[in-house]
Design a protein around this motif. Structure first.
Motif: not given
Length: 266
Positions: A115-133
């Motif tokens: 966001d404008d405060a440079m805070v992540l907009r939401k919770k994202y996965p911790v690790k890089e990788g292919v995501i599932d449904w």
């Protein structure tokens, strides 16, 4: 060398937010703008060296599809999806370009947005990788870098029955990612902060509106078919009903109505 572009959807006066966009994007990226117009105004704007396309049909998914088509026609390999209120972190764009140059599989990329405060907009996965449904519903279109050639080869597109400007104003992202996955194009999460955008999204009022909440039935069934989609919707209701601001009876009535019109969407 793979070619990358940023594809921006904008409506009416939103084009005025993009007058200096070209100056803010590294030269290695093409810029494509799909300008949807429904107010009858003839916009005469100087956007610099961008690919500019006027569209007189409504719907955000329609705009995304036009961007994909233009990118394909211009031999673009990867397309970052964007809106007219999104800005970018230049160093991160260059990092993404370096990453894409080394990709040798058919994959889309899901990156992070702040966001404008440079805070992540939401919770994202911790690790890089292919995501599932289960994570498909967490992805916003403005967090996607799409493999244009793989998508074009498989004749995939955003479902224009879903998304802003339609009767079902959300759900186009998980449907599209699911369609890609079903055709061998995986989506890989890459933990890089690339874009800046406010928190709000078209799905943010889901727990306030019975229409938005029950729309998830149509999205599930479009992705998984009637039987599995309905079962997933029941589970979804069970897990989330305590969060809503409407009665169970109203939800049952709305769900029954949505189920009756399923065939219009799947």
């Amino acid at each position: 060398m793979k070619k990358l572009a940023i594809g921006v959807s904008t409506l009416n006066d939103g084009i005025l937010n993009l007058l200096n966009l070209r100056d803010k994007i590294p030269e290695i990226f093409e810029v494509i703008i799909c300008h949807q117009i429904d107010n009858g105004i003839n916009y005469d704007v100087n956007l610099g060296s961008v690919i500019y396309y006027k569209c007189f049909q409504k719907g955000l998914s329609k705009s995304r599809n036009e961007l994909l088509k233009i990118a394909s026609n211009n031999d673009i390999d990867y397309l970052i999806i964007s809106d007219d209120d999104v800005t970018f972190l230049v160093d991160s764009l260059n990092e993404l370009n370096d990453y894409v140059q080394n990709i040798n599989t058919d994959e889309n990329i899901w990156f992070r947005s702040v966001d404008d405060a440079m805070v992540l907009r939401k919770k994202y996965p911790v690790k890089e990788g292919v995501i599932d449904w289960k994570l498909f519903f967490s992805v916003a279109s403005i967090e996607l870098c799409l493999n244009v050639k793989a998508i074009s080869k498989n004749r995939l597109f955003f479902d224009e029955s879903f998304g802003l400007g339609t009767d079902i104003p959300s759900g186009e992202e998980p449907i599209f990612i699911s369609d890609c996955s079903n055709n061998g194009i995986k989506t890989k999460y890459l933990p890089i902060n690339i874009s800046i955008h406010p928190i709000e999204s078209s799905g943010s009022d889901m727990y306030e509106s019975v229409d938005s909440f029950s729309d998830r039935l149509l999205v599930f069934c479009r992705m998984f078919g009637k039987f599995k989609g309905f079962l997933l919707y029941v589970v979804f209701c069970g897990k989330n009903f305590r969060k809503v601001n409407f009665s169970f009876l109203i939800l049952i009535r709305k769900t029954f109505f949505k189920y009756r019109v399923l065939n219009d969407f799947i």
